[in-house]
Write an enzyme that holds these catalytic residues in place. Structure first.
Site, PDB file in Angstrom:
ATOM      1  N   ASP A 168      -8.465  10.139  -9.667  1.00 16.45           N
ATOM      2  CA  ASP A 168      -8.286   8.701  -9.791  1.00 16.45           C
ATOM      3  C   ASP A 168      -9.603   8.062  -9.354  1.00 16.45           C
ATOM      4  O   ASP A 168     -10.434   8.714  -8.715  1.00 16.45           O
ATOM      5  CB  ASP A 168      -7.117   8.260  -8.904  1.00 16.45           C
ATOM      6  CG  ASP A 168      -6.960   6.760  -8.862  1.00 16.45           C
ATOM      7  OD1 ASP A 168      -7.046   6.125  -9.935  1.00 16.45           O
ATOM      8  OD2 ASP A 168      -6.749   6.224  -7.767  1.00 16.45           O
ATOM      9  N   ASP A 208     -10.085   4.170  -8.208  1.00 13.97           N
ATOM     10  CA  ASP A 208      -9.968   3.193  -7.133  1.00 13.97           C
ATOM     11  C   ASP A 208      -9.287   3.809  -5.914  1.00 13.97           C
ATOM     12  O   ASP A 208      -8.228   4.441  -6.024  1.00 13.97           O
ATOM     13  CB  ASP A 208      -9.177   1.983  -7.599  1.00 13.97           C
ATOM     14  CG  ASP A 208      -9.907   1.203  -8.695  1.00 13.97           C
ATOM     15  OD1 ASP A 208     -10.936   1.706  -9.178  1.00 13.97           O
ATOM     16  OD2 ASP A 208      -9.440   0.116  -9.072  1.00 13.97           O
TER      17      ASP A 208
END
Length: 486
Positions: free
Chosen positions: A271, A273
């Site tokens: 991922d 963020d």
């Protein structure tokens, strides 16, 4: 040779050097050091209990009863050499399985959580750090699970009875690292789980992965693994006893089967963020808008609730993007120098590339920033949301499918298929509820400083200061990590 025993223990009951277990775990893990070699520095493998009241010579046998091994091993001539202070086993528990048999070993990697120390209610000062005040609630890690709540597959399955008292932290008493007593306590805990019927006596070995004296990371190999008929690996990872052990010793425990795929991943998916970077990009975008003045707070609240799983990610993302309507498209270039890359990410990507591992970033953020960051870090694949821009400004709409939880899982499957990689050799790392399906599709899903729900459902939990810790899950030592990142 396979992994050797680096936790050599004289079995005081049976008279075998680490071969069989005694009835006392503390006594079993005492190491005997010959008087001719005084040891002034005590580390992880030294005595964990005073030897003054303990007889080193086993009651049934003595050194004199052993003869140097010659010829073919047999019950009368065990494959053991004891001569001039040398004690060596020619066979041990980590050898390959006999023909027609399969190994059944479980690898437990213990990480000491030095970045989030727990304070004793009894206020006993630490022998290494000194006393410290009780931290304020705002200082506690947001990733910590509530006290007395073991990891579960669903929040609805929590017991309805009042929670039990939180265990007393022990690391400030026995060392702010993975201490010998911590290892002994863990071995005692694991011995309570049934092993497959007909298995040999349980055995164990360990390696200090970063420091032999005060290790922060320790890898234990347990053989045989607890019986899957009694408890699946998924349930074992979420067992309340293991979670309470983690609370007591301020550690994270990662359990993996000892397979080839653990040591040789071929694809690692991240991922973006709060994983590759420490911020949420959409919150940074909202912070650039001054009218209305509460916009940044509104967007941040929606983001937080979506990451906790309280809101459906796709709908929440569209709602937030609509609030950004009118921003200039140059905002993405403006934010590039503001992005704060998570510590350890750059050397981690460099190490993975040297190992020949493919990497990907699957982000619920914005493609212009995700593609730029992937290029800067040398990541092979980058997927994110594409916003619609007209006349140089954001329209508040998104083009195509939202890269939410289902899309992230599908992209992982697509990349693995394109590269010809089995899902067993895929590792997925994330922090939010929208990463759970992606993590479930991978051979190993890792929650990185994650939200409580993600901590509960992930295969592994890492709550450290550097994402470089991921390499320890592959069985690499600090020395090997330094070679890969130099």
């Amino acid at each position: 040779m396979p992994l050797t025993k680096t936790f050599p223990a004289w079995n005081l009951e049976a008279g075998a050097y680490g071969g069989r277990r005694s009835s006392s775990y503390l006594r079993e893990h005492q190491q005997y050091r010959p008087p001719s070699k005084p040891e002034n520095h005590y580390g992880i493998d030294t005595v964990v209990e005073d030897l003054n009241a303990t007889s080193i010579t086993p009651p049934q046998q003595s050194y004199a009863s052993f003869t140097q091994f010659n010829g073919v091993p047999s019950p009368e001539n065990p494959p053991r050499i004891i001569d001039s202070g040398l004690n060596h086993e020619l066979s041990h528990t980590n050898c390959a399985a006999p023909p027609g048999k399969k190994t059944s070993r479980l690898v437990a990697t213990l990480f000491y959580k030095s970045n989030s120390p727990r304070v004793s209610n009894n206020a006993v000062p630490s022998p290494r750090k000194g006393s410290s005040p009780q931290p304020a609630a705002s200082e506690l890690a947001s990733s910590d699970l509530p006290a007395s709540m073991a990891p579960r597959s669903s929040l609805d399955t929590f017991p309805l009875e009042p929670p039990t008292s939180e265990p007393e932290p022990l690391d400030h008493l026995y060392g702010s690292y993975i201490s010998p007593l911590c290892i002994t306590s863990f071995l005692h805990l694991m011995s309570t789980f049934p092993v497959p019927a007909g298995s040999a006596d349980p055995t164990s070995s360990h390696r200090c992965m970063d420091n032999p004296t005060h290790p922060r990371v320790v890898e234990l190999v347990l053989s045989p693994a607890p019986s899957p008929d009694y408890l699946s690996l998924t349930d074992l990872r979420r067992h309340e006893l293991i979670y309470r052990f983690e609370l007591e010793w301020n550690v994270d425990v990662v359990l993996q089967p000892d397979t080839l795929w653990r040591r040789h991943p071929r694809l690692v998916v991240f991922d973006m963020d709060s994983t590759l970077i420490t911020q949420e990009v959409i919150d940074l975008l909202a912070a650039t808008i001054s009218d209305p003045p509460d916009l940044a707070a509104r967007v941040a609240d929606i983001t937080h609730r979506a990451m906790l799983g309280e809101l459906e990610f796709d709908a929440a993302f569209r709602e937030r993007v609509a609030l950004l309507k009118g921003l200039p498209d140059t905002i993405f270039e403006t934010l590039r120098p503001v992005l704060d890359v998570t510590p350890g990410v750059k050397p981690l990507i460099r190490a993975l590339k040297r190992l020949g591992v493919k990497t990907a970033v699957l982000s619920g953020g914005f493609l212009p920033l995700t593609s730029w960051l992937a290029k800067e870090l040398g990541i092979d694949y980058a997927h994110a949301n594409e916003v619609i821009i007209e006349n140089g400004r954001l329209t508040g709409e998104v083009k195509g499918l939202i890269v939410g939880k289902e899309r992230k899982r599908d992209l992982l499957v697509e990349i693995a298929a394109k590269e010809g990689i089995s899902h067993d050799q895929v590792v997925a790392v994330g922090d939010g509820a929208n990463d759970l399906l992606m993590m479930d599709a991978a051979g190993l899903g890792v929650a990185w400083n994650a939200k409580p729900r993600v901590q509960m459902e992930a295969d592994a939990r890492l709550n450290g200061d550097t994402l470089l810790d991921l390499l320890y899950l592959f069985g690499l030592t600090r020395e090997e990590v330094e070679s890969l990142t130099s």
